[in-house]
Design a protein around this motif. Structure first.
Motif, PDB file in Angstrom:
ATOM      1  N   UNK A   1       0.970  -1.252   0.111  1.00  0.00           N
ATOM      2  CA  UNK A   1      -0.155   0.064  -0.091  1.00  0.00           C
ATOM      3  C   UNK A   1       0.758   1.316   0.009  1.00  0.00           C
ATOM      4  N   UNK A   2       1.329   1.457  -1.492  1.00  0.00           N
ATOM      5  CA  UNK A   2       2.445   2.600  -1.363  1.00  0.00           C
ATOM      6  C   UNK A   2       1.725   4.002  -1.454  1.00  0.00           C
TER       7      UNK A   2
ATOM      8  N   UNK B   1       2.438  -0.238  -8.951  1.00  0.00           N
ATOM      9  CA  UNK B   1       2.591   1.039  -9.199  1.00  0.00           C
ATOM     10  C   UNK B   1       1.927   1.626  -8.026  1.00  0.00           C
TER      11      UNK B   1
ATOM     12  N   UNK C   1      -0.295   2.509  -5.081  1.00  0.00           N
ATOM     13  CA  UNK C   1      -1.596   1.777  -4.681  1.00  0.00           C
ATOM     14  C   UNK C   1      -2.723   2.448  -5.394  1.00  0.00           C
ATOM     15  N   UNK C   2      -2.773   3.895  -5.122  1.00  0.00           N
ATOM     16  CA  UNK C   2      -4.164   4.566  -5.301  1.00  0.00           C
ATOM     17  C   UNK C   2      -4.130   4.292  -6.868  1.00  0.00           C
TER      18      UNK C   2
ATOM     19  N   UNK D   1      -3.113   2.175  -8.825  1.00  0.00           N
ATOM     20  CA  UNK D   1      -3.274   0.646  -9.035  1.00  0.00           C
ATOM     21  C   UNK D   1      -4.662   0.188  -9.063  1.00  0.00           C
TER      22      UNK D   1
ATOM     23  N   UNK E   1     -12.191   0.668  -5.617  1.00  0.00           N
ATOM     24  CA  UNK E   1     -12.255   2.179  -6.162  1.00  0.00           C
ATOM     25  C   UNK E   1     -13.194   3.017  -5.160  1.00  0.00           C
TER      26      UNK E   1
ATOM     27  N   UNK F   1     -11.461   6.173  -2.795  1.00  0.00           N
ATOM     28  CA  UNK F   1     -11.904   7.601  -3.006  1.00  0.00           C
ATOM     29  C   UNK F   1     -12.597   7.861  -1.472  1.00  0.00           C
TER      30      UNK F   1
ATOM     31  N   UNK G   1      -8.731   6.695   1.202  1.00  0.00           N
ATOM     32  CA  UNK G   1      -7.290   6.764   1.346  1.00  0.00           C
ATOM     33  C   UNK G   1      -6.812   7.942   1.489  1.00  0.00           C
TER      34      UNK G   1
ATOM     35  N   UNK H   1      -7.120  -2.853   1.687  1.00  0.00           N
ATOM     36  CA  UNK H   1      -6.396  -1.444   1.345  1.00  0.00           C
ATOM     37  C   UNK H   1      -7.478  -0.436   1.572  1.00  0.00           C
ATOM     38  N   UNK H   2      -7.520   0.445   2.325  1.00  0.00           N
ATOM     39  CA  UNK H   2      -8.266   1.838   2.085  1.00  0.00           C
ATOM     40  C   UNK H   2      -9.845   1.075   2.795  1.00  0.00           C
TER      41      UNK H   2
ATOM     42  N   UNK I   1      -9.011   6.935   6.758  1.00  0.00           N
ATOM     43  CA  UNK I   1      -7.720   7.531   7.406  1.00  0.00           C
ATOM     44  C   UNK I   1      -7.854   8.205   8.727  1.00  0.00           C
TER      45      UNK I   1
ATOM     46  N   UNK J   1     -21.188   1.739 -10.121  1.00  0.00           N
ATOM     47  CA  UNK J   1     -20.427   2.269  -9.316  1.00  0.00           C
ATOM     48  C   UNK J   1     -21.241   2.997  -8.003  1.00  0.00           C
TER      49      UNK J   1
ATOM     50  N   UNK K   1     -20.891   1.774  -3.747  1.00  0.00           N
ATOM     51  CA  UNK K   1     -20.572   2.408  -2.386  1.00  0.00           C
ATOM     52  C   UNK K   1     -21.451   1.773  -1.561  1.00  0.00           C
TER      53      UNK K   1
END
Lengths: 996, 479
Positions: free
Chosen positions: A851-852, A876, A878-879, A881, A903, A907, A910, B226-227, B231, B266, B270
């Motif tokens: 998670x770069x 690449x 992470x965001x 990618x 994704x 949004x 991240x 991830x995410x 944050x 999309x 969500x």
């Protein structure tokens, strides 16, 4: 093309011939009866060594040296071996090996045997030079050598006749070398001479196969008596008649190959021509019989004598009593394949008639409208001006229009306001940053070398970014595309880089362009990888080259003829042969050494020398300074500091530019059977794929550097693909979909063009404009086709019914931004973008979990455009990618646009999205007028003003959210925080991600 | 902060009755699993909706316990008495090696073999727990592959091709069959949170298939995805209001662009994100596991805990209806833990201590829960090792023979198949190639490997490429 085989017969006088060992190139699969053979003896007793066995080709660099040759693996080491040095190399202080030296290394129990098989009878003379360099071991180590005459290597009982022998030891420097001539040796046809090199260990158990022995060996003969030259009718046909004609006669010959006359054999069968007079290696008929693949298993094979006859017959020019006709050799490519649209040269079609000429803006529109009208449709209305502004900004610059541009453009009521906008953006340097990325995809640009398998480690391809800058600058200069391609394929042939003088800017640019050929993964710097890996580099290169330039894969043709596309295996390896002068598998360059200094070699040497001196001085002065400080000698300290300063000023540097440079390739390119590097087949010469060039074109051409020849063909008017492929890409970047939808498959199996005449018209127009991309942008961007609205219509509207996929282009397409552009647009809209061109790539973090992010740096580099980020093959940012930035196993000819839940997470959650929202909020928020703040965000993200209802919803949201966030209504901190949430949701919304 | 069930329901109902027009309601309601079952032939937009295969499936899901580095078959599964007898002597042939430090000297195995279970399956002492499950395993001793270098052999094992850029078998399965749970990814990867093993994430790449089918990394600590979480910590109310206004923006945009299904997808994502946040967190939360279960996996032991966590998560994911789960070994002491070039004894004992107990427990646990029959578990490396000595006491790579263990999913239990030569260098009897194994997995999951295809660059790409590889379903392995 000069063919240098493993021996070079040179006629010295009319009646003298000489055979000299000059190369150990791999010829084993097809060489019928090589004059020199490389063998070893299993038994090292001096008296009875035979039989000798052939040394197998070994796929390893030997002792990390650039050597190509034969060896056997013996207890994990390569021993014994024989090979040719492919580069100059120093061993110790006094052991230089020159490129081309034949190196012999016997093993402890295995002497190396060099055999000479005489092709003629006569009185021979042997010239021999043996130089022994066994530096690595103790001084007492040495070799023994023998010259013997004997029977065939496989025979066991014949007593050899020793003609000469001796021993060499390293400590006897003056005797470390022997040169001698042996005269008056009587040789029969097919008689054998042997040079045997055996090791003499200093003590038992020490295998001396180290730095080895240099050998020169030649045989000459006065007035040789040659065996008779075979003639087809009397010598060859009887063999064929006996063993082949029952399948390959005139009556329905197998594989279409008739062996009844020299002409018929030359014409060949379904696998192409079967005979190339003078060249057994290029002759399929010889290839098959020599390997016992013909006659097929179960039938009686040709005897060794019969194979010899055929080999010699071809080698001596395929003599026949019947004069040869002018019948051309058979083409591999069927006529119907040649007549596929993509292999026909594009011809400029005339503009079609349309019913509503008032709708036409540029020539492009005629082609599109004609097809629409034929289907009872027409163009959609023009896009709104805001939408048009945002679209053209993203298409040309990859950035959203600045907020103030929206009002300005809306207020510009000049009739050519739009055309002026297009001109202005085409001249903006951000154009190159945007459009270079498309080419970087096609060529698989990355900043790391090796395979990027480890998330937390980066192996940088030093200086690769020069090539990235070359692409950007070429786009901004609108460098003619033909020049652009030529420089990338053959820039090194256009520049005198050997002189070592400093380069002019133009020369450096051309050399940098060859970075194109350096994009592929190259693992060969790792010691354990041998020849197979070198071929992998070439295979990847072929994939990248055929994808980026032909818009099709040639991958399948590596192993077999391509069923659909008329690309044969011979085409594949003929094309690959163009690159084998730079990527020479027999004279391989370590990839970390494939670069040129920006300042030229001479200046570089000078800089290295001065830096070396200065650095030594600096080290010494620093030491003295420390001592002086310790003893508190003030005057001395000052003096030393001044001296240090002086030395530091002497230091200078240069940069490394990865390049591909042609070398003197000294071996025949070959088809690799089944695509395997160690299964060489018939030899080939560099040539473009047959289906893509006229039947009567001849390759290679005399006096043209191979890659230059390829480039010239690519950009010539006879080339059917180059202009079409790039025009299709440009089109797809403006419409979200190509005229040929499969950008990476222009082959017969591809989707075919929706508007073939338009594609041809664009291709011809592009060429006649001087290969100007910007010219084409103008034509497209000013067209009615481009400027349409992208909005869908009611489900029952004729356009939606007839053409729901919009193949006919009755509207523009709604397009999602690419990963880099999402990041760039967020940076730009939030006012954070640092606009700085060129230079080394911006580092990404390399966390173990992948998670770069882009760690902040003082100069703001982390806020630069994504094209300047460090491009990794596999990891690449992470965001990005998450938004489909491509992996580059080789290259990416067509982006995918996925819609994944990851994704949504990126949004929403991240740090990058959160920080962008924060920055956007800071730029736009004003406690005085929330409405104006909301307007500002809309302008920055969407390039439009919000509607009244939207303002109302936003205001209500901010108020409620401010309350929830802990403040009472009207408290600025809470309201600002709530406004940040609003910014975040707006940038996470679909309207931001898509271009109308 | 997490959404609890009540607030999540409230939020969903708010979305569906809240601001704006309701024309989208039907589009947004297709989340429930199992509503729509498609056949692979009629795939339209790419999605993860569950669909039938070509024939009736014996198994519905699969767990791969990948043992990268190349576990040594002759030291663990495939006893070679002659190897120990002849230790110290040369092997009669010139063996294909990878590294440069091999000696042609046979290396005996440091461990004794015993027969386990009613079936009498051979296991060496480093894997006592797995040995105790002998009657569940189908042991294939005659595996072979095409490359003796890690990255390419791993690629081969995962994607059926010895080069990069092709979809992994998990991608093929989710592409063909979708997934039973629409609130989780269909293909989940459980790796050591500390980082990646050999070849990193290319191992679960979907190649040229849409990213929807690539493996989604679930971390067994911290954020599962991830995410996954903001944050900055957010109040529940704040988040819900955010999502509500986002929904409004997206709906306004959709009104301008009706019929654009991607925009709808999309918007649905969500919602899925909110549900996934909840479900993914639940997968991580092992607090409802019984003491006995935790102990069985080895959660009470620091050595096994990491791998045990991933094995329990794998079971929970399978229970939740995820199609394919891939579990990776620990990074410490080596990211390529079975790659015993040196000090074979110590290296194998170390990695065995990490993975033996959790692997065995997973088999037992699935069996106890009645899930083993419909779940294929595969325990395998990318290749095997050589009978000769590398360095002082290690073994080099061997593509000519390795052993793969399979449990459940209709594979014969307590069954040993195939044989290697007397020194274990090459599979000689009933050889099974990697594409054969793939074909057999697909078969059990209801798919015909000769039919399942994805068009790419003008070619109907298939996982097994049967015409090239000669892949076949190894019926002999199936019960």
């Amino acid at each position: 093309m000069l063919l240098i085989l493993a021996f070079v017969p040179t006629v010295l006088r009319a009646e003298t011939v000489e055979w000299e060992l000059t190369s150990t190139s791999f010829q084993k699969e097809t060489e019928e009866a090589p004059v020199f053979q490389f063998l070893y003896a299993e038994d090292n007793s001096t008296t009875n060594r035979a039989p000798f066995k052939p040394l197998p080709v070994h796929d390893t660099t030997i002792y990390d040296e650039p050597i190509s040759g034969w060896s056997i693996a013996d207890s994990g080491n390569q021993s014994p071996f024989i090979g040719i040095h492919t580069a100059r190399r120093e061993v110790g202080n006094d052991l230089p090996f020159e490129k081309g030296d034949i190196l012999v290394g016997p093993g402890l129990n295995h002497p190396v045997v060099l055999a000479f098989k005489s092709p003629a009878a006569g009185i021979a003379r042997v010239d021999l030079m043996v130089k022994h360099h066994q530096k690595c071991c103790q001084d007492t180590a040495g070799i023994r050598w023998f010259v013997e005459q004997g029977s065939a290597p496989s025979s066991t009982n014949a007593e050899p006749r020793v003609l000469a022998q001796g021993a060499l030891k390293y400590d006897e420097v003056s005797q470390g070398r022997v040169s001698l001539s042996l005269k008056e040796i009587e040789l029969e046809v097919d008689g054998f001479l042997y040079l045997i090199i055996d090791c003499q260990p200093d003590q038992p158990g020490t295998a001396h196969h180290g730095d080895g022995t240099i050998v020169q060996f030649s045989v000459s003969m006065d007035d040789p008596v040659w065996p008779e030259v075979p003639v087809f009718e009397s010598d060859v046909f009887p063999i064929l008649e006996n063993k082949c004609i029952h399948c390959h006669g005139s009556d329905d010959p197998q594989g279409g190959l008739e062996l009844t006359s020299v002409d018929k054999i030359r014409f060949g069968g379904e696998s192409g021509p079967a005979l190339v007079p003078g060249s057994p290696n290029q002759s399929f008929v010889h290839f098959l019989v020599s390997r016992n693949e013909m006659p097929p298993a179960g039938e009686e094979p040709l005897t060794p004598q019969e194979k010899q006859v055929i080999h010699r017959w071809i080698q001596t020019g395929a003599k026949s009593e019947t004069p040869p006709s002018n019948l051309p050799p058979r083409s591999f490519v069927k006529q119907e394949v040649r007549q596929q649209w993509q292999f026909m040269q594009p011809v400029r079609p005339s503009l079609p008639e349309v019913q509503s000429p008032q709708l036409l803006e540029t020539a492009i529109d005629s082609f599109v409208l004609a097809r629409l009208e034929a289907n009872g449709l027409s163009f959609s209305r023009f896009a709104d001006r805001e939408a048009e502004l945002r679209r053209v900004y993203f298409d040309l610059l990859g950035l959203p229009p600045p907020a103030d541009q929206v009002a300005e453009y809306m207020a510009d009521d000049r009739p050519d306001a739009y055309a002026r906008l297009v001109e202005r953006l085409l001249a903006d340097p951000a154009y190159g940053e945007r459009w270079s990325r498309h080419w970087m995809d096609a060529v698989g640009y990355v900043d790391n070398r090796l395979y990027d398998g480890d998330a937390s480690t980066i192996y940088e391809h030093e200086g690769m970014w020069h090539y990235r800058d070359y692409i950007i600058q070429s786009h901004n200069r609108d460098l003619p595309w033909n020049t652009f391609l030529t420089e990338q394929l053959a820039g090194d042939t256009m520049v005198d880089w050997q002189s070592g003088e400093p380069f002019t800017a133009a020369d450096l640019s051309r050399l940098t362009a060859t970075g194109f050929l350096r994009n592929v993964e190259d693992h060969t710097s790792e010691a354990q990888y041998g020849k197979a890996k070198r071929y992998d580099v070439l295979f990847d290169l072929m994939e990248m080259v055929s994808g980026s330039l032909f818009g099709m894969t040639m991958h399948c043709s590596r192993c077999h003829n391509h069923k659909f596309d008329g690309i044969t295996q011979r085409d594949y390896f003929s094309l690959m042969a163009y690159f084998e002068d730079g990527y020479d598998v027999d004279a391989w360059q370590n990839p970390v050494n494939r670069w040129l200094p920006t300042v030229g070699a001479k200046r570089r040497a000078e800089i290295d020398r001065v830096n070396g001196e200065a650095n030594a001085q600096i080290a010494m002065l620093n030491k003295q300074l420390a001592e002086a400080k310790q003893s508190g000698q003030e005057a001395r300290i000052t003096e030393l500091q001044q001296a240090l300063q002086h030395q530091r000023e002497r230091l200078s540097s240069y940069e490394k530019v990865p390049v591909l440079l042609a070398t003197d390739k000294s071996w025949e390119s070959r088809v690799l059977r089944r695509g395997l590097w160690d299964r060489p087949g018939i030899s080939v010469s560099p040539a473009p794929p047959e289906a893509m060039r006229p039947v009567d074109s001849a390759y290679p051409q005399e006096g043209v550097a191979p890659r230059r020849e390829l480039a010239d063909w690519l950009v010539s008017s006879e080339n059917p693909l180059t202009a079409r492929v790039i025009m299709n890409r440009v089109w797809s970047h403006h419409f979200g979909s190509g005229i040929v939808k499969s950008l990476n498959n222009f082959g017969v199996s591809g989707s075919g063009p929706t508007h073939p005449e338009l594609l041809d018209w664009l291709a011809v127009e592009f060429r006649s404009s001087g290969w100007s991309l910007k010219h084409v942008h103008r034509l497209i961007l000013n067209s009615r086709t481009y400027r349409q609205s992208s909005k869908r219509l009611a489900a029952d509207h004729p356009a939606e019914v007839v053409d729901p996929a919009n193949d006919l282009l009755w509207r523009q397409n709604l397009r999602r931004l690419e990963s880099e552009i999402i990041r760039d647009a967020l940076l730009a809209a939030s006012g954070q973008l640092v606009n700085r061109q060129s230079g080394p790539p911006v580092r990404l973090s390399t966390p173990n979990d992948g998670v770069s992010d882009v760690p902040p740096v003082p100069d703001g580099g982390h806020l630069r455009r994504s094209v300047y980020l460090f491009h990794r093959r596999v990891y690449p940012l992470k965001f990005m990618e998450t938004f489909d930035s491509p992996l580059m196993p080789v290259s990416c000819e067509q982006r995918v646009h996925s819609t994944t839940v990851l994704q949504s997470f990126a949004l929403l959650n991240s740090p990058f999205a959160t920080d962008s929202a924060e920055a956007l909020s800071v730029r736009c928020y004003s406690e005085k007028s929330l409405t104006q703040s909301i307007e500002d965000v809309y302008l920055r993200l969407f390039a439009r003003y919000p509607h009244a209802e939207e303002v109302e919803v936003c205001l209500k949201f901010v108020n409620e959210q401010a309350a929830a966030l802990g403040g009472t209504e009207g408290v600025p901190e809470a309201e600002a925080a709530a406004f940040t949430e609003l910014c975040h949701m707006l940038l996470a919304s679909n309207e931001f991600l898509y271009v109308e | 902060m997490q959404l609890d069930k009540r607030t999540r329901r409230a939020w969903l109902s708010d979305i569906s009755t809240g601001i704006g027009a309701m024309a989208l309601a039907h589009l947004l309601q297709q989340d429930a699993a199992g509503e729509e079952v498609q056949s692979p032939a009629k795939l339209k937009p790419f999605d993860l909706l569950p669909r039938h295969g070509h024939h009736k499936a014996k198994a519905t899901s699969m767990i791969q316990l990948f043992q990268n580095g190349g576990p040594s078959q002759m030291d663990l599964f495939d006893p070679k008495p002659l190897l120990n007898e002849q230790a110290g002597n040369p092997h009669p042939e010139n063996l294909e090696t990878f590294q440069l430090n091999n000696k042609n000297v046979l290396l005996g195995s440091p461990w004794a073999f015993k027969k386990y279970g009613d079936c009498g399956m051979d296991f060496a002492s480093p894997l006592p727990h797995m040995a105790a499950q002998a009657d569940q395993w189908c042991m294939i001793r005659s595996m072979h592959t095409v490359n003796n270098n890690h990255p390419f052999a791993i690629s081969m094992f995962q994607s059926g091709k010895p080069f990069f850029g092709f979809p992994a078998i998990g991608s093929w399965l989710t592409y063909a069959l979708g997934s039973e749970n629409q609130n989780l990814p269909g293909y989940v990867v459980l790796r050591d949170p500390a980082g990646y093993n050999t070849s990193g994430k290319t191992v679960w790449s979907s190649g040229w298939m849409p990213a929807l089918y690539q493996g989604t990394e679930f971390s067994s600590s911290g954020n599962a995805i991830a995410y996954l979480k903001p944050s900055v910590e957010q109040k529940d109310e704040v988040r819900q209001r955010n999502l509500k206004v986002l929904e409004y923006f997206n709906r306004k945009h959709l009104q301008e662009h009706p019929l654009e299904s991607e925009l709808v997808a999309r918007m649905k994502n969500y919602q899925l994100a909110a549900r996934m946040q909840l479900e993914a967190s639940k997968i991580l939360d092992l607090s409802d596991e019984s003491e006995a279960t935790l102990k069985m996996y080895g959660m009470d032991n620091p050595t096994t805990r990491g791998y045990a966590t991933r094995c329990i998560m794998a079971r929970r994911l399978i229970e939740a209806g995820v199609r394919y789960v891939q579990v990776f070994p620990p990074l410490k002491p080596s990211f390529q833990p079975w790659d015993s070039h040196n000090d074979l004894k110590n290296q194998i004992e170390t990695i065995s201590a990490h993975v033996d107990q959790p692997s065995a427990a997973l088999v037992q646990d699935l069996k106890d829960r009645g899930l083993l029959e419909e779940t294929i578990i595969v325990w395998s490396g990318e290749f095997g090792r050589l009978p000769i000595t590398e360095n002082a006491n290690g073994r080099d790579h061997n593509r000519n023979a390795f052993t793969t263990l399979v449990a459940g999913g209709g594979f014969k239990a307590g069954f040993t198949y195939g044989a290697t030569d007397e020194f274990g260098y090459a599979a000689v009897e009933n050889r099974v190639s990697v594409p054969d194994l793939h074909a057999t997995f697909l078969h059990q999951l209801g798919l015909d490997h000769t039919v399942l295809a994805y068009p790419h660059r003008g070619r109907n790409e298939r996982l097994t490429d049967p015409e090239v590889t000669g892949a076949r379903v190894v019926k002999e392995l199936l019960g």
